[in-house]
Motif scaffolding. Structure first.
Motif, PDB file in Angstrom:
ATOM      1  N   ILE A  52     -31.834  59.614 -15.719  1.00  0.00           N
ATOM      2  CA  ILE A  52     -30.373  57.658 -15.776  1.00  0.00           C
ATOM      3  C   ILE A  52     -30.961  57.387 -14.303  1.00  0.00           C
ATOM      4  CG2 ILE A  52     -29.583  57.707 -17.557  1.00  0.00           C
ATOM      5  CD1 ILE A  52     -26.803  58.939 -16.592  1.00  0.00           C
ATOM      6  N   ASP A  53     -30.600  56.106 -14.258  1.00  0.00           N
ATOM      7  CA  ASP A  53     -30.244  55.819 -12.717  1.00  0.00           C
ATOM      8  C   ASP A  53     -29.212  55.941 -12.187  1.00  0.00           C
ATOM      9  OD1 ASP A  53     -29.538  52.828 -10.815  1.00  0.00           O
ATOM     10  OD2 ASP A  53     -32.199  52.744 -11.413  1.00  0.00           O
ATOM     11  N   GLY A  54     -29.736  55.855 -11.080  1.00  0.00           N
ATOM     12  CA  GLY A  54     -28.757  56.996  -9.979  1.00  0.00           C
ATOM     13  C   GLY A  54     -27.006  56.281  -9.836  1.00  0.00           C
ATOM     14  N   GLN A  55     -27.357  54.542 -10.637  1.00  0.00           N
ATOM     15  CA  GLN A  55     -26.703  53.649  -9.966  1.00  0.00           C
ATOM     16  C   GLN A  55     -25.625  53.777 -11.199  1.00  0.00           C
ATOM     17  OE1 GLN A  55     -27.921  49.302  -9.144  1.00  0.00           O
ATOM     18  NE2 GLN A  55     -29.406  50.407  -9.873  1.00  0.00           N
TER      19      GLN A  55
ATOM     20  N   VAL B 276     -32.423  49.180 -21.183  1.00  0.00           N
ATOM     21  CA  VAL B 276     -31.924  47.647 -20.518  1.00  0.00           C
ATOM     22  C   VAL B 276     -32.664  47.894 -19.016  1.00  0.00           C
ATOM     23  CG1 VAL B 276     -30.593  46.602 -18.751  1.00  0.00           C
ATOM     24  CG2 VAL B 276     -30.073  46.779 -20.830  1.00  0.00           C
ATOM     25  N   LEU B 277     -32.940  48.999 -17.949  1.00  0.00           N
ATOM     26  CA  LEU B 277     -33.571  49.357 -17.085  1.00  0.00           C
ATOM     27  C   LEU B 277     -34.505  49.918 -16.849  1.00  0.00           C
ATOM     28  CD1 LEU B 277     -30.094  51.310 -15.433  1.00  0.00           C
ATOM     29  CD2 LEU B 277     -30.936  48.824 -15.100  1.00  0.00           C
ATOM     30  N   GLU B 278     -35.322  50.856 -17.752  1.00  0.00           N
ATOM     31  CA  GLU B 278     -36.123  51.309 -17.738  1.00  0.00           C
ATOM     32  C   GLU B 278     -37.586  50.304 -19.235  1.00  0.00           C
ATOM     33  OE1 GLU B 278     -36.094  55.605 -17.992  1.00  0.00           O
ATOM     34  OE2 GLU B 278     -34.428  55.695 -17.030  1.00  0.00           O
ATOM     35  N   LYS B 279     -37.081  50.078 -19.965  1.00  0.00           N
ATOM     36  CA  LYS B 279     -38.208  49.761 -20.910  1.00  0.00           C
ATOM     37  C   LYS B 279     -37.752  47.931 -21.148  1.00  0.00           C
ATOM     38  CE  LYS B 279     -37.020  53.779 -23.870  1.00  0.00           C
ATOM     39  NZ  LYS B 279     -36.592  54.636 -25.053  1.00  0.00           N
TER      40      LYS B 279
ATOM     41  N   ARG C 168     -17.782  47.307 -16.722  1.00  0.00           N
ATOM     42  CA  ARG C 168     -18.198  47.830 -15.748  1.00  0.00           C
ATOM     43  C   ARG C 168     -19.673  48.000 -15.045  1.00  0.00           C
ATOM     44  NH1 ARG C 168     -14.299  52.846 -18.666  1.00  0.00           N
ATOM     45  NH2 ARG C 168     -12.172  51.391 -18.685  1.00  0.00           N
ATOM     46  N   PHE C 169     -20.692  48.257 -16.292  1.00  0.00           N
ATOM     47  CA  PHE C 169     -21.999  48.571 -15.102  1.00  0.00           C
ATOM     48  C   PHE C 169     -22.664  47.179 -14.641  1.00  0.00           C
ATOM     49  CE2 PHE C 169     -20.814  52.122 -17.844  1.00  0.00           C
ATOM     50  CZ  PHE C 169     -20.454  53.326 -16.761  1.00  0.00           C
ATOM     51  N   GLU C 170     -21.643  45.950 -15.013  1.00  0.00           N
ATOM     52  CA  GLU C 170     -22.155  44.705 -14.652  1.00  0.00           C
ATOM     53  C   GLU C 170     -22.520  44.768 -13.148  1.00  0.00           C
ATOM     54  OE1 GLU C 170     -21.495  41.236 -17.453  1.00  0.00           O
ATOM     55  OE2 GLU C 170     -19.959  41.374 -15.883  1.00  0.00           O
ATOM     56  N   ALA C 171     -22.090  45.772 -12.661  1.00  0.00           N
ATOM     57  CA  ALA C 171     -22.443  46.101 -10.898  1.00  0.00           C
ATOM     58  C   ALA C 171     -24.259  46.731 -10.879  1.00  0.00           C
ATOM     59  CB  ALA C 171     -21.336  47.467 -10.020  1.00  0.00           C
ATOM     60  N   VAL C 172     -24.581  46.994 -11.780  1.00  0.00           N
ATOM     61  CA  VAL C 172     -25.812  47.433 -11.849  1.00  0.00           C
ATOM     62  C   VAL C 172     -26.904  47.147 -11.791  1.00  0.00           C
ATOM     63  CG1 VAL C 172     -27.718  49.389 -13.048  1.00  0.00           C
ATOM     64  CG2 VAL C 172     -25.176  49.803 -13.077  1.00  0.00           C
TER      65      VAL C 172
END
Length: 749
Positions: free
Chosen positions: A8-11, A64-67, A90-94
């Protein structure tokens, strides 16, 4: 398996590390190994607090990030939707690959909207009913959904909530055949059958992060499932519950006590209040005094809120559906923070927000349903309640006990609940009234244009998976006949088509039977005298009005007298009490609902309404919410059938029900922060219009009771009025006065 090892993404990994999450729990690891991050459908059945939400978060961020996909997260309750929204926020910072931040949205309200603004959201948290409503409007963004998360999917077995969730899941798989489904469930006996229906892998485990000890409390001893017996000491024989709570508090824990009724929740909290307060530190007593003041500051002051505030001072509270939303959220916050030590609750809490406690007590295993009587709770209900025992990161063990009154009952409870397996999940879809709106929605939204396409859709439901399509076909045919007979669906050479009436009913998200009642009333001769009561009783007469207010014996004579006086204002004639006593009583119950709503819009204080109609704030809120929506639906149908005169009256009445005011206050309550009480105080002080408020100096607004510095400035800003130096000086003076009074009252001045 460590978070760092995940693809998964590092962020995302960084945010999880900030939350202290560095290693997966065993159920989470099993889900990863089952291929959930590779897009495999999965049923994850495990106890509360075993980390199911984290699996959903990992899957959502992957999509969301990869597809470039969109995620729909389904919950059974608004409170749970709000809780999940905060977790995902909390993940809106990504940042996404295109540089934009991940956007999380929540949608739980208006059912007559395609929610086009959700097109820009990546993760949408919603209730099952709202998702069903969205699918009826067919917004284009729905086809972008690549992951559906169904939380608390075991609620499929509940008649009131299960069918909607079942249809939403079947519909999403019909609309997006490649969509990934992640179903999160409590431990159930037939998780495998659920997985077969969803073409999914399965992780079914009873692993918990905190060890759970289950047992039966009888007299002064707890007999645990593992054979251990806990002796609660000399006081235990006479007051076993008090002895168990004393032990819990001495160990630094909290107790959550489940009882069968709201009244028992309140009385139990009152009985325990002094006992618990004696065990509080002075510092905690001071903190709880401030929390009690906050309880009283939320909404109108009522006997219930005053009682709740008093109990909070003692470190005790109750939690049930009769509480207002703000009070429930405050109690949840203070229990979660460890300030409230003992919470008494009805079983609905077990299916709501996550409130773990070191000790869970099931005081009543019998439930009461008005009109049905007493019945034993299910093992699934029991498991949901005991699942709250044990606070992750605080407790090494959670204890859950069920209270027995006799030795025979002790043996029964051990066998029937503590040692028992939860029941199977069964679909509750196949009743005509349940199926009818979904048949209409299928046709009105264009998902099915022929009977064959209807059968194809319903053949993909969980009901058809369990029972076959035979019974379902019969029920669907009956529903279709009703819709044709009532003018919502017609057949032509191309198959089935919804009329404009049918389309609008489906969009309005009301029961077709409700729509027929409203249509016939609006297009018929009508009452001799058309009043507010006419429309309030009209909506109370529909199956969608909830909660129903059953008349007590002591009320029947007064309600019958009220009926005699106002029968000329009603759209419907009452049943003959000699021929249909039950129907006549139900009719009086509808009048009771109408009168409660009438009292609300005439600005009777909440406490007076609660006392007169035997409702509590939560019930009143639900009556108001249902009333507002049904009046909106009535207004829309009035417009559809050319009754513009009725539509005008319904628009005003709808706004009055929404705010609980007389008509002259509608402009004032349109301002944020100005509710029914403040609006009346402003009006009484001479501020009759928005223009009056716009022109008034802030100093004059501050003289009105309930209007503080922040609200006074907010009112001026909302109205676009210029704020002068004198206004700011007046605000500073008022803030200084309030601060001085606070210091004086707390003994610091």
């Amino acid at each position: 398996m460590r978070i760092d090892e995940l693809p998964i993404d590092g962020q995302v990994k960084a945010i999880l590390r900030e939350q202290g999450i560095v290693e997966l729990f065993p159920p989470q690891e099993e889900a990863i190994r089952a291929g959930v991050l590779e897009g495999r459908n999965l049923v994850l059945a495990s106890p509360t607090a075993s980390g199911k939400t984290l699996v959903a978060i990992l899957c959502a961020m992957k999509h969301v990030l990869e597809k470039g996909g969109k995620v729909l997260y389904l919950t059974p309750l608004r409170a749970l939707a709000n809780e999940k929204y905060e977790e995902f926020k909390r993940f809106e910072a990504v940042r996404k690959p295109n540089g934009d931040h991940v956007r999380v949205a929540i949608s739980t309200g208006d059912y007559d909207s395609p929610e086009l603004e959700l097109a820009s959201a990546d993760i949408i948290i919603t209730t099952n009913e709202k998702a069903d409503s969205i699918l009826r409007h067919k917004p284009p963004w729905v086809r972008q959904v690549s992951l559906v998360v169904a939380d608390e999917v075991h609620l499929l077995t509940f008649p009131d909530r299960g069918p909607t969730l079942e249809v939403v899941l079947a519909r999403m798989r019909q609309v997006n055949p490649g969509v990934q489904v992640l179903a999160l469930s409590a431990t159930v006996s037939n998780a495998g059958e659920l997985a077969e229906w969803l073409d999914a892998s399965m992780v079914d485990t009873d692993w918990r992060p905190v060890k759970l000890k289950e047992g039966v409390l009888y007299r002064g001893e707890v007999w645990f499932k593992d054979g251990e017996v806990l002796d609660l000491g000399p006081d235990g024989a006479n007051r076993p519950l008090h002895a168990l709570i004393d032990r819990t508090l001495r160990l630094g824990g909290q107790a959550l006590i489940f009882v069968g009724t709201r009244r028992r929740a309140v009385s139990m909290a009152k009985k325990l209040a002094n006992f618990v307060e004696e065990r509080l530190s002075n510092a905690l007593r001071g903190l709880l005094a401030r929390v009690a003041d906050e309880v009283l500051s939320l909404g109108e002051k009522t006997r219930l809120s005053e009682l709740l505030a008093e109990l909070v001072r003692h470190g005790v509270a109750f939690h049930h559906a009769g509480l207002s939303g703000p009070h429930r959220r405050l109690i949840e916050r203070e229990f979660r923070s460890g300030h409230i030590k003992v919470l008494t609750a009805t079983p609905t809490l077990a299916y709501g927000v996550n409130l773990p406690a070191r000790t869970v007590v099931i005081y009543d295993y019998r439930r009461y349903e008005p009109g049905y009587g007493y019945y034993d709770m299910s093992v699934l209900d029991y498991k949901q309640m005991v699942g709250r025992a044990g606070r992750p990161r605080y407790d090494e063990v959670g204890e859950a006990v069920i209270l027995a009154r006799t030795e025979e009952e002790q043996e029964f409870l051990m066998r029937a609940y503590v040692e028992a397996e939860p029941e199977r999940i069964w679909s509750k879809l196949a009743s005509e009234r349940t199926v009818r709106p979904h048949v209409l929605a299928s046709i009105a939204a264009g998902y099915a244009r022929t009977e064959k396409e209807l059968w194809d859709f319903f053949s993909k439901t969980f009901y058809a998976h369990q029972y076959g399509l035979g019974t379902m076909r019969f029920v669907v045919k009956k529903a279709l006949s009703f819709l044709e007979e009532k003018g919502m669906v017609i057949r032509d050479r191309e198959g089935l088509r919804a009329t404009r009436f049918g389309e609008r009913v489906s969009e309005l998200y009301v029961d077709p039977e409700t729509a027929v009642i409203i249509r016939d009333a609006l297009t018929g001769p009508g009452p001799r005298e058309l009043t507010d009561l006419s429309f309030l009783h009209l909506i109370a007469h529909t199956p969608d009005m909830w909660p129903k207010l059953r008349p007590y014996r002591r009320e029947l004579e007064e309600l019958a007298a009220f009926l005699d006086e106002h029968e000329g204002e009603l759209f419907f004639a009452p049943p003959d009490p000699e021929l249909d006593a039950i129907g006549f009583e139900e009719f009086l119950g509808e009048l009771k609902v109408a009168r409660a709503l009438k009292a609300w819009i005439e600005e009777e204080p909440e406490d007076a309404i609660m006392r007169e109609f035997d409702v509590q704030p939560g019930d009143l809120y639900r009556l108001v919410e249902a009333g507002r929506w049904l009046l909106y639906a009535s207004r829309e149908l009035a417009l559809l059938f050319g009754r513009k005169d009725a539509a005008v009256k319904l628009t005003v009445l709808m706004k009055r029900v929404e705010h609980g005011v007389r008509e002259e206050l509608l402009p004032l309550v349109s301002l944020k922060g100005v509710g029914r009480v403040r609006a009346r105080l402003l009006y009484a002080s001479g501020f009759r219009t928005l223009d009056d408020l716009r022109k008034a100096p802030v100093e004059e607004l501050l003289k009105v009771p309930g209007i503080g510095p922040k609200l006074a400035l907010s009112i001026k800003e909302q109205l676009g009025a210029r704020i002068t130096e004198e206004d700011l000086k007046a605000v500073k003076r008022e803030e200084w006065v309030q601060k001085s009074l606070l210091e004086y009252s707390s003994g610091q001045g």
